[in-house]
Design an enzyme around this catalytic site. Structure first.
Site: not given
Ligand code: F6R
Length: 608
Positions: A2, A28, A74, A100-101, A481, A485, A488, A504, A603
């Site tokens: 947000c 955001r 968001w 926001n929050g 990583e 990538k 997502e 294993h 983000k």
């Protein structure tokens, strides 16, 4: 997570600033957007989807106002609908709020307000705020008092902006564990979740701290601490960096542009810090704590997501180069762990945005233990940069695409510098790593020249449903990583594993439909990774590998190989990750997804 923006000034140009601010904060959140203006009568315009759609609706220049607040959402509580989009307002439509929050006690507040006769139209936690302000306003008849009392009732995390129809000269704001900055202009003030949204208009800013509320008019900002019930004097600070407006140039997506910035990113992170002629490292941001650093015998790195994986690379680097034991912890876990600390521990928080709620909470957790806190942060002036004792900026520039790419490269470069700095030159690796670091921008360029080949392979592998990423030692965090990538951006199930773990468990998944991306660059352990590749091939699993230029062995076993220039093993992640980022990018493009705005993500993760 947000974005909020606001304007109060003597010009009737609130919507212009708010809309352009929202556009730059869209990273955001991009589920829905809205704006509230107080012209002759209040106007609220909302839109499900992108800010662009909202801007198309705010076309009546005559209806513009000298005051306005806006929001890009968001979704946390309730799906992205018109009713859930901000701004939210009270029943009389006199109080307008963006937030926001997360308000953790909103259920309880909602029940309390319903019992007082208030009714709700949305599923959001935010809607309690305008009603709560309304509730106190009826009692106290003073908006600032009502606003302060309402904010005191909230638990959780918030940056809030409110405007009131009967006081069209003031924006009221509040903050707790969510970013909020006030920009100071001439006869005007701006508010935003992030300074980048207002840097075109002013470089003078006031940061609010937790539990502070402010009443902002065109020529005054008065700040109060509601916990201590005192007025706070807060002078404006000068932002000390230039913000380049993010432009796509000839690139189809910000992500591709940002991956292609890797050589300049490494260069910017070493400029003025790494000296080849004297073999020295100068980290100005650590100078103030140089004495304390001498006594550090344990380092805890905290971070989330991609920054966490950069931290894992940092663990290998600091342990091998500086000989200091390091643990890397997910900030979201660390903050609730009950572990012992000593004053000889240093905490390094890694964050691109500098606003990640979990990472901030992790730093706050150690505040009372006398632990030295250091930041490896990209966003200048962000919360983490401000609350840590010292730190080293990444200098990667603004990262626009939701998936972090160039920031990861910068973080790993900075962690290499920190490892060298902490070693005080006492390791035989010191000089070779320092000298080789200076070669990395050119080597990164060579990796990028291979993009057409990586694109071809991405197309070839794009239709699989699952993917395994494998690596050992420095290549292990790269495997993690790389898999993040891919998942997502392309929504393909991908897992990163230490290659030694194959037998294993994960080997059971391998068949002709389950490909593996093996990172097998030249190193002491490369033969062992090649054995893993053979085990996968024996079970008909397709294998795509990354190897060092000139290597002849990996191609004997893998189906396809992408080559990177030879470098020291300690610096391989900086080259390998460019390949993994490009691969994930091209797979997602091939699948037709929005690479810069992956579904369900934002983000800056400013909520738990
Ligand atoms: C993934 C990604 C996220 C972030 C994470 C931490 O591509 O971007 O996993 O790395 O949300 O964010 P920062 O670094 O801003 O603390």
């Amino acid at each position: 997570m947000c974005g909020i923006v606001g304007y109060i000034g003597k010009k009737n140009s609130a919507s212009k600033f708010v809309l352009s601010g929202l556009q730059s904060l869209e990273y955001r959140g991009y589920d829905s957007a809205g704006i509230a203006l107080l012209s002759k009568k209040p106007q609220v315009i909302k839109q499900v989807g992108r800010v662009e759609g909202l801007a198309n609706q705010v076309t009546d220049e005559k209806a513009d106002s000298h005051i306005g607040i806006g929001h890009t959402r968001w979704a946390t509580h309730g799906s992205p609908t018109m009713l859930n989009a901000h701004p939210h307002y009270n029943t009389d439509q006199t109080v307008f709020v963006v937030h926001n929050g997360i308000i953790e006690n909103y259920q309880e507040l909602r029940e309390r307000l319903v019992s007082e006769g208030y009714s709700f139209v949305s599923e959001t936690d935010t809607e309690v705020v305008p009603h709560l302000i309304d509730f106190y306003l009826r009692k106290h008849k003073n908006f600032f008092t009502a606003f302060g009392l309402a904010i005191k009732d909230l638990e959780g995390a918030y940056a809030i902006a409110a405007i009131y129809d009967k006081e069209p000269e003031t924006i009221y704001v509040a903050r707790l564990s969510s970013p909020l900055v006030i920009g100071v202009g001439k006869d005007e003030h701006f508010i935003a979740s992030d300074a980048t949204a207002l840097m075109d208009r002013t470089k003078k800013v006031i940061y609010l701290d937790d539990y502070e509320i402010a009443a902002i008019t065109s020529d005054n900002v008065s700040v109060h601490n509601i916990k201590e019930a005192v007025e706070v004097k807060r002078a404006a600070e000068e932002l000390d960096y230039d913000h380049e407006k993010a432009e796509l140039g000839d690139y189809p997506h910000f992500m591709l542009k940002e991956i292609h910035e890797a050589p300049q990113t490494i260069q910017a992170a070493i400029r003025g810090r790494v000296r080849a002629d004297t073999n020295t490292i100068k980290l100005g941001g650590l100078e103030a704590v140089s004495q304390q650093l001498k006594y550090i015998d344990r380092i805890v790195i905290v971070a989330c997501g991609t920054s966490f994986y950069a931290g894992l690379v940092g663990e290998y680097l600091i342990e091998e180069i500086a000989g200091i034991p390091v643990e890397v912890q997910l900030a979201s876990e660390f903050k609730y762990r009950k572990e012992p600390f000593s004053r000889s521990t240093a905490l390094i928080a890694i964050s691109q945005s500098g606003e990640t709620a979990d990472t901030i909470a992790a730093i706050k957790k150690v505040e009372n233990y006398g632990v030295l806190t250091l930041g490896v942060v990209n966003a200048v002036g962000s919360t983490i940069a401000r609350i840590t004792d010292a730190g080293v900026y990444c200098h990667a520039g603004h990262e626009q695409s939701v998936a972090s790419t160039k920031a990861f490269i910068a973080q790993v470069t900075v962690l290499t510098e920190i490892a060298l700095h902490l070693s005080e030159g006492r390791t035989p690796l010191y000089k070779p790593v320092l000298q080789e670091l200076l070669e990395l921008p050119d080597k990164a360029k060579q990796v990028l020249e291979n993009a057409p080949e990586i694109e071809k392979l991405a197309k070839k592998y794009s239709s699989y449903r699952d993917f395994l990423y494998l690596g050992r030692n420095y290549a292990y965090p790269c495997a993690l990583e790389g898999s993040l990538k891919l998942k997502e951006l392309s929504y393909i199930h991908a897992e990163g594993y230490a290659a030694g773990e194959m037998k294993h468990g994960p080997l059971a998944m391998i068949d002709k439909d389950f490909p593996t991306f093996a990172i097998a660059c030249d190193s002491e352990l490369m033969e062992k990774t090649i054995s893993n590749i053979q085990e996968i091939k024996a079970r008909k699993g397709p294998v795509l590998a990354i190897a060092t230029e000139g290597n002849k062995k990996v191609s004997q076993h893998a189906d396809d190989v992408i080559y990177v220039p030879s470098t020291l093993e300690q610096l391989q992640p900086l080259l390998v990750c460019i390949v993994l980022q490009l691969f994930a990018y091209y797979v997602a493009v091939e699948k037709g997804y929005n690479v810069d705005r992956p579904r369900n993500l934002a983000k800056s993760v400013t909520v738990e």
